[in-house]
Design an enzyme around this catalytic site. Structure first.
Site, PDB file in Angstrom:
ATOM      1  N   GLY A  33      -9.507   3.250  -5.817  1.00 36.93           N
ATOM      2  CA  GLY A  33      -8.941   2.017  -6.364  1.00 36.93           C
ATOM      3  C   GLY A  33      -9.975   0.979  -6.763  1.00 36.93           C
ATOM      4  O   GLY A  33      -9.639  -0.172  -7.013  1.00 36.93           O
ATOM      5  N   ASN A  55      -0.581  10.356  -6.574  1.00 35.07           N
ATOM      6  CA  ASN A  55      -0.225   9.651  -5.340  1.00 35.07           C
ATOM      7  C   ASN A  55       0.221   8.246  -5.742  1.00 35.07           C
ATOM      8  O   ASN A  55      -0.602   7.396  -6.045  1.00 35.07           O
ATOM      9  CB  ASN A  55      -1.458   9.602  -4.418  1.00 35.07           C
ATOM     10  CG  ASN A  55      -1.231   8.756  -3.177  1.00 35.07           C
ATOM     11  OD1 ASN A  55      -0.102   8.384  -2.873  1.00 35.07           O
ATOM     12  ND2 ASN A  55      -2.308   8.455  -2.463  1.00 35.07           N
ATOM     13  N   LYS A  79       1.422   6.008  -3.968  1.00 33.46           N
ATOM     14  CA  LYS A  79       1.266   5.020  -2.895  1.00 33.46           C
ATOM     15  C   LYS A  79       2.547   4.189  -2.771  1.00 33.46           C
ATOM     16  O   LYS A  79       3.630   4.718  -3.020  1.00 33.46           O
ATOM     17  CB  LYS A  79       0.021   4.163  -3.139  1.00 33.46           C
ATOM     18  CG  LYS A  79      -1.214   5.037  -3.388  1.00 33.46           C
ATOM     19  CD  LYS A  79      -2.500   4.317  -3.295  1.00 33.46           C
ATOM     20  CE  LYS A  79      -3.642   5.300  -3.523  1.00 33.46           C
ATOM     21  NZ  LYS A  79      -4.958   4.704  -3.371  1.00 33.46           N
ATOM     22  N   SER A 111     -10.609   6.824  -8.228  1.00 31.53           N
ATOM     23  CA  SER A 111     -10.794   6.289  -9.581  1.00 31.53           C
ATOM     24  C   SER A 111     -10.924   7.361 -10.656  1.00 31.53           C
ATOM     25  O   SER A 111     -11.715   7.220 -11.582  1.00 31.53           O
ATOM     26  CB  SER A 111     -11.985   5.331  -9.614  1.00 31.53           C
ATOM     27  OG  SER A 111     -11.755   4.229  -8.752  1.00 31.53           O
ATOM     28  N   HIS A 168      -4.784  10.559   4.507  1.00 32.92           N
ATOM     29  CA  HIS A 168      -5.337   9.711   3.447  1.00 32.92           C
ATOM     30  C   HIS A 168      -6.141   8.574   4.083  1.00 32.92           C
ATOM     31  O   HIS A 168      -5.771   8.074   5.160  1.00 32.92           O
ATOM     32  CB  HIS A 168      -4.197   9.156   2.588  1.00 32.92           C
ATOM     33  CG  HIS A 168      -4.695   8.469   1.346  1.00 32.92           C
ATOM     34  ND1 HIS A 168      -5.184   7.189   1.377  1.00 32.92           N
ATOM     35  CD2 HIS A 168      -4.823   8.906   0.078  1.00 32.92           C
ATOM     36  CE1 HIS A 168      -5.568   6.859   0.148  1.00 32.92           C
ATOM     37  NE2 HIS A 168      -5.372   7.887  -0.660  1.00 32.92           N
ATOM     38  N   GLU A 171      -6.240   5.542   3.528  1.00 33.39           N
ATOM     39  CA  GLU A 171      -5.481   4.316   3.804  1.00 33.39           C
ATOM     40  C   GLU A 171      -4.679   4.456   5.102  1.00 33.39           C
ATOM     41  O   GLU A 171      -4.435   3.463   5.786  1.00 33.39           O
ATOM     42  CB  GLU A 171      -4.578   3.982   2.600  1.00 33.39           C
ATOM     43  CG  GLU A 171      -5.411   3.435   1.444  1.00 33.39           C
ATOM     44  CD  GLU A 171      -4.853   3.690   0.061  1.00 33.39           C
ATOM     45  OE1 GLU A 171      -3.670   4.051  -0.069  1.00 33.39           O
ATOM     46  OE2 GLU A 171      -5.628   3.540  -0.917  1.00 33.39           O
ATOM     47  N   GLU A 181     -12.134  12.350  -1.004  1.00 35.00           N
ATOM     48  CA  GLU A 181     -11.943  11.023  -1.576  1.00 35.00           C
ATOM     49  C   GLU A 181     -12.907  10.037  -0.917  1.00 35.00           C
ATOM     50  O   GLU A 181     -12.615   9.504   0.172  1.00 35.00           O
ATOM     51  CB  GLU A 181     -10.503  10.546  -1.342  1.00 35.00           C
ATOM     52  CG  GLU A 181      -9.457  11.403  -2.008  1.00 35.00           C
ATOM     53  CD  GLU A 181      -8.169  10.632  -2.249  1.00 35.00           C
ATOM     54  OE1 GLU A 181      -7.721  10.606  -3.396  1.00 35.00           O
ATOM     55  OE2 GLU A 181      -7.637  10.020  -1.308  1.00 35.00           O
TER      56      GLU A 181
HETATM   57  P1  PGA Z   1      -7.215   5.868  -7.110  1.00 39.28           P
HETATM   58  O1  PGA Z   1      -6.634   6.404  -5.714  1.00 39.28           O
HETATM   59  O2  PGA Z   1      -7.078   6.995  -8.112  1.00 39.28           O
HETATM   60  O3  PGA Z   1      -6.364   4.694  -7.458  1.00 39.28           O
HETATM   61  O4  PGA Z   1      -8.644   5.506  -6.871  1.00 39.28           O
HETATM   62  C1  PGA Z   1      -6.835   7.733  -5.294  1.00 39.28           C
HETATM   63  C2  PGA Z   1      -6.165   7.967  -3.962  1.00 39.28           C
HETATM   64  O5  PGA Z   1      -6.224   7.088  -3.102  1.00 39.28           O
HETATM   65  O6  PGA Z   1      -5.576   9.030  -3.729  1.00 39.28           O
END
Ligand code: PGA
Length: 249
Positions: A177, A14, A16, A213, A100, A102, A171
């Site tokens: 992140g 992803n 983003k 992460s 997601h 976010e 997640e």
């Molecule tokens: P990350 O994000 O691997 O940077 O923690 C995962 C995601 O949001 O899909």
């Protein structure tokens, strides 16, 4: 364990809101080269809408599939700024991330809206990745299980033929992140809970990805768990070397 091995691992990147034509071209060339050597998992890259056509042409003939990061809850019409599921299918985009954290957090996406997006994705023949996960506050309050069950509830009464096409990503919001991944045991517990919500007859076919992460040095331990079928990777998917190392795990 025997059942686990029936599900081919799936690794989804992803990106983003990252990328540029030039940077993407290089990353995709590296991924293509690395993925050539018959990996034991399926690879998908989810990029911002404007780059999906670039991905379609750069990845043509490769084993890497293309995904979007969101989709409209409507089929077509006067919805300025939105992109429909059929448009995604039209440009060879096969996958889409839905719900997601976010999107839920910054765009106030409710479980009902997420379900409407999921419906659109299925109707257009896309493979949706439904994201669920608890916030740090919910984690600390010990309500993770009820939060996850609530996030899944909107779709659980859908026909088996729909549920069979959905992939779920767990997640935990506190792990995204932050560098703070859930431990393999913590993730496994929630993955088993998710699988238990699925109808018995198809539960063993459901792909459940872990996200938050995931890095080359923690991927193998996570993937060793019986209900973790792959990963949804943010930060580490922006570096071909890291992404391919996770794929090799
Ligand atoms: P990350 O994000 O691997 O940077 O923690 C995962 C995601 O949001 O899909």
């Amino acid at each position: 364990m025997a059942v686990h091995s029936l599900r081919k691992r799936l690794l989804v990147g992803n990106w983003k809101m990252h990328g540029s034509l030039q940077g993407n071209a290089q990353l995709l060339a590296e991924l293509k080269q690395g993925a050539g050597s018959a990996l034991a998992c399926d690879l998908v890259v989810c990029a911002p809408y404007v780059y999906l056509s670039q991905l379609a042409s750069c990845l043509k003939g490769s084993a890497i599939a293309i995904g979007a990061q969101d989709v409209s809850a409507h089929a077509q019409g006067a919805y300025t700024g939105e992109v429909s599921a059929s448009m995604l299918a039209d440009i060879q985009c096969a996958w889409v991330i839905v719900g997601h954290s976010e999107r839920r957090q910054y765009h106030a996406e409710s479980n009902q809206l997420v379900a409407a997006k999921l419906r659109q994705a299925l109707d257009a023949g896309l493979k949706p990745i439904l994201c669920v996960g608890e916030t740090q506050q919910e984690h600390e309050a010990g309500v993770t299980h009820s939060v996850i069950i609530e996030q899944l509830r909107c779709v659980l009464d859908w026909p088996l033929s729909d549920l069979q096409k959905i992939c779920v990503a767990y997640e935990p919001v506190w792990a995204i992140g932050t560098g703070l991944s859930a431990t393999p045991d913590q993730a496994q517990e929630v993955h088993a809970l998710i699988r238990a919500q699925w109808p018995d007859s198809i539960a063993h076919t459901l792909h459940i990805l872990y996200g938050g992460s995931v890095k080359p040095d923690n991927a193998a331990d996570l993937f060793a768990m019986p209900d973790i079928d792959g990963a949804l990777v943010g930060g580490a998917s922006l570096h071909a070397h890291d992404f391919l190392h996770i794929a090799a795990a």
